[in-house]
Design a protein around this motif. Structure first.
Motif: not given
Lengths: 383, 383
Positions: A52, A56, A227-228, A231, A234-235, B232, B234-236, B238-239, B242, B248-249, B251
């Motif tokens: 999930d 992009y 950070l998960s 993430s 995705i980052g 990082m 961006i990941g936070i 964007a996650a 999204h 959706s879930r 973490t």
DNA sequence: CTGTGGGCAACGTGCCGACAA
DNA sequence: TTGTCGGCACGTTGCCCACAG
């Protein structure tokens, strides 16, 4: 601020990174693979990307980028080497302009060095470090054999420019080279264990450099509390997609000993592999370089058994690990089952090194199975 | 797989996290702040977010989420405590349905415990650990004073359920409680230094638990070699964006001792602070809880001097650190200049604890300066 | 040529009470 | 009440060579 913190010595950095690692030159064009970058995260965290993850659409499987900057680093705690690169995705025009400098690659071979995997005796508290004879004669200053016993003080600097002092003595029956006083401090400070390797370099100025290379098992799986992994994946994708759509710079870390493969490679290497090396087809024999335990290079051979997208859903038409291979040695089960075109050499003929006479003349892709190839269009546009 | 790895003891985890840290209950609704999550990255990496980060129009400054899961963790290397939470953004309907369970909060106070900051003598190799008298009498099993000297073996388990054994002896002139044999092994294994703190807990079953809390200076700035800080951030974002757009879930990791403020708080706490606590205005006096060195709670007072968006460009109309404050003690320069509504209590009147009779009746926001407030509409819809 | 182990000296670790703070 | 110190015993570290792989 007086302590101008400059990065690690490049020669030492490359020695620690291993003989196969080569970094593109600053100012040249490179190809960046988000897939490979993700694999570095997977290898470091031991967790695959979740299904999930947003898609992009503006992010192709590879980005042609200008490499603006590289800085070398070493982890403060573990001495793990890594490189920070600043990349900028290029627009279509810039991609096509051929630059001779793109062919250059930065691959330093240390002048004089040796690398030894530590034995139980080397790491035990009972004694010092046994220096292989050739190693001592090659990289350490010559001893004064008129002394009894011949001995001297060795001063070496590590990746953080920290100084380490050792007593180097030639004694025992039969005679041998040893590092005694100072060695155990180094072992405990770096937390070295049997199986880890140390390497000594003598640079052009005669200065001694000292690096470590930990056994593979150790650097596996560090649980990140910040950070998960989702993430992170995705980052990586979002950062690359954003940079690509705005043609702006972005920053990545390349961790040579953690990452399964280089994911930033010279543009010339990519083009050369994908369009000049096109005799690749199922059944073909090939060779590929691997690192030996003693920091040397050894080639393994195998057979190409197929080709196709590694991840057809998320990364269609990608050349990243598009080849399926089988290795000759059955014990080589750990080796990748999938590799990329630019990692291999033909088995029989000598490897065709990227030559200056090399051109971008377009030919049919080596396999039609991949369908329409966006790169093919880029290249044809050059003609 | 027989070794079913369960997480740390919750009581011990909370003791290590500190007295101010409370986690929302699983199954309740919470408010998640991407800004606060970013601050945790900033605090951990010592690097602010770059200006060139894509904007996420679908990502509001706070997300009302269902808290599906919390798992407690402790870093294998450092014993740093952190929590993993699974959140799911809620749609407008779900946000409005009031749930009594949302009021509950998980905030454990250990039955009997003590916390001591290590002195130079405690960490030196020369001796053992000096147990404060009250501490020994409160948490350790009573000694048999008929022995000369009185002594016993202490067995305690840490966050990883590892067992540590110490000799507890009562001797010296004047008499005092000491941990001798076993203590130095613990200190070197955990790499404790002067200024770090250890804490012992006796739980309901009489078992002893043992935790550490490192001095603040240490956990600062860990250079990550895996992901750039930009990626990082961006990941936070964007996650979260999204997850919000797909309901959706996702973490997140919450790191209580690294993060400046909690960025996942109970929905009730948020509503209560933003709409019931609305007498907040410039000039108002307030109190706020802080942790003392000895793991206690102490309140500091200050004056509210203003309010407004912390980041008007990226996060307009956010309540995250919307209050500008001045602290009474001038020495308190380290304390935040900006805090959030839900962190404070009125200075004179006792703090209005979230009561069951509390309702969501809408009133005007405490400040019109923030402009139209999306939450206000959410709340009005309840009526 | 070099890994391991026995021998032995020097050093550090760690337990003790004596002092103050 | 408890932090640091001098004293001292004992265990570990670390330098030496002998041996063998």
């Amino acid at each position: 601020m007086e302590g101008v913190k400059r990065g690690p010595n490049p020669e030492l950095w490359h020695a620690c990174a291993g003989p196969l690692v080569s970094l593109p030159s600053v100012g040249t064009r490179v190809v960046y693979f988000p897939q490979g970058h993700s694999e570095q995260v997977a290898a470091s965290t031991q967790k695959e990307a979740d299904a999930d993850i947003p898609s992009y659409p503006n992010l192709p499987p590879h980005l042609v980028c200008q490499l603006h900057n590289i800085t070398l680093h070493a982890d403060t705690e573990t001495d793990e080497v890594y490189a920070q690169m600043t990349l900028q995705p290029m627009n279509a025009q810039e991609k096509d302009s051929f630059m001779v400098s793109d062919l250059g690659r930065q691959n330093r071979q240390p002048s004089e060095y040796f690398c030894k995997t530590l034995t139980a005796s080397d790491t035990s508290t009972h004694g010092g470090f046994s220096i292989p004879r050739r190693a001592a004669e090659k990289v350490f200053p010559p001893l004064d054999f008129s002394q009894q016993p011949p001995a001297q003080e060795i001063v070496a600097r590590d990746l953080h420019d920290t100084e380490w002092r050792f007593r180097h003595i030639y004694r025992g029956q039969p005679r041998r080279h040893l590092l005694t006083t100072g060695w155990s401090v180094f072992v405990s400070a770096k937390r070295l264990q049997t199986g880890d390797a140390v390497l000594f370099i003598r640079d052009e100025k005669g200065q001694l450099l000292l690096g470590i290379r930990r056994a593979n098992r150790q650097q596996a799986s560090m649980p990140l509390s910040l950070l998960s992994t989702d993430s992170m994946y995705i980052g990586i994708l979002a950062a690359a997609a954003h940079a690509n759509s705005t043609s702006s710079r972005f920053t990545i870390f390349y961790n040579p000993r953690a990452s399964p493969s280089e994911f930033v490679i010279p543009l010339s290497k990519y083009y050369n592999a994908v369009y000049n090396n096109m005799q690749v087809s199922p059944g073909m024999r090939f060779r590929m370089q691997f690192e030996t335990e003693e920091s040397g290079i050894r080639r393994h051979t195998g057979t190409i058994v197929g080709s196709g997208d590694l991840d057809p859903v998320r990364w269609p038409n990608s050349h990243w690990r598009s080849l399926k291979v089988e290795w000759d040695e059955p014990a080589a089960g750990e080796k990748q089952q999938r590799i990329s075109l630019w990692e291999i050499e033909p088995a029989s003929t000598p490897y065709l090194v990227c030559s200056p006479s090399f051109t971008f003349r377009s030919k049919r892709p080596w396999s039609q199975a991949l369908g329409p190839n966006p790169i093919a269009r880029e290249v044809e546009a050059v003609d």
